[in-house]
Design a protein around this motif. Structure first.
Motif, short mmCIF file in Angstrom:
data_model
loop_
_atom_site.label_atom_id
_atom_site.label_comp_id
_atom_site.label_asym_id
_atom_site.label_seq_id
_atom_site.Cartn_x
_atom_site.Cartn_y
_atom_site.Cartn_z
N PRO A 177 7.64 0.82 30.79
CA PRO A 177 7.36 1.24 29.30
C PRO A 177 5.88 1.52 28.92
O PRO A 177 5.33 2.39 28.47
N GLN A 178 5.24 0.50 29.51
CA GLN A 178 3.82 0.58 29.25
C GLN A 178 3.24 1.86 29.96
O GLN A 178 2.22 2.16 29.55
N ALA A 179 3.59 1.98 31.25
CA ALA A 179 2.92 3.02 31.99
C ALA A 179 3.39 4.23 31.39
O ALA A 179 2.64 5.06 31.59
N GLU A 180 4.59 4.46 30.83
CA GLU A 180 5.03 5.72 30.50
C GLU A 180 4.23 6.08 28.89
O GLU A 180 3.85 7.10 28.68
N GLU A 181 3.94 5.00 28.27
CA GLU A 181 3.23 5.19 27.01
C GLU A 181 1.84 5.48 27.37
O GLU A 181 1.20 6.50 26.72
N LEU A 182 1.03 4.95 28.33
CA LEU A 182 -0.10 5.28 29.12
C LEU A 182 -0.24 6.73 29.21
O LEU A 182 -1.00 7.72 29.15
N LEU A 183 0.72 7.06 30.15
CA LEU A 183 1.00 8.42 30.78
C LEU A 183 0.97 9.58 29.48
O LEU A 183 0.19 10.51 29.76
N GLU A 184 1.58 9.11 28.64
CA GLU A 184 1.93 10.14 27.53
C GLU A 184 0.43 10.23 26.54
O GLU A 184 0.14 11.20 26.15
N GLU A 185 -0.18 9.04 26.40
CA GLU A 185 -1.58 9.30 25.80
C GLU A 185 -2.35 10.27 26.63
O GLU A 185 -3.42 10.85 25.93
N LEU A 186 -2.32 9.84 27.90
CA LEU A 186 -3.50 10.78 28.76
C LEU A 186 -2.98 12.22 28.89
O LEU A 186 -3.89 12.86 29.17
N PHE A 187 -1.83 12.43 28.98
CA PHE A 187 -1.31 13.91 29.34
C PHE A 187 -0.16 14.03 28.27
O PHE A 187 0.96 14.15 29.00
N PRO A 188 -0.44 14.22 27.05
CA PRO A 188 0.78 14.50 26.14
C PRO A 188 1.39 15.75 26.44
O PRO A 188 2.66 16.28 26.24
N GLU A 189 0.57 16.72 27.09
CA GLU A 189 1.26 18.38 27.32
C GLU A 189 2.19 18.25 28.34
O GLU A 189 3.14 19.12 28.60
#
Length: 75
Positions: A60-72
């Motif tokens: 969950p934390q890693a996916e949230e971080l991924l979304e923040e860095l690469f929302p596209e």
């Protein structure tokens, strides 16, 4: 790599390294694995890509971080 690591994403090396650094700063263990061998990258001139793996417990934390860095790149 432990068996409880799961695939998070695949990125070009530059972006993968940025993601790995962000994961480290967030205290999320991660491992990267090259997609292509060094010989192919050198001979064919393809951009190196890395696959990023993280522990299942940190998904969950890693996916949230991924979304923040690469929302596209998200659904």
């Amino acid at each position: 790599m432990d068996s409880d690591y799961i695939f998070l994403t695949e990125k070009e090396a530059m972006w993968a390294e940025m993601l790995m650094e962000a994961l480290q700063k967030a205290d999320i263990p991660a491992a990267s694995v090259p997609v292509y061998g060094a010989g192919l990258v050198m001979r064919a001139g393809v951009q190196e890509r890395l696959r990023i793996y993280i522990p299942l417990a940190n998904k969950p934390q890693a996916e949230e971080l991924l979304e923040e860095l690469f929302p596209e790149n998200q659904k």
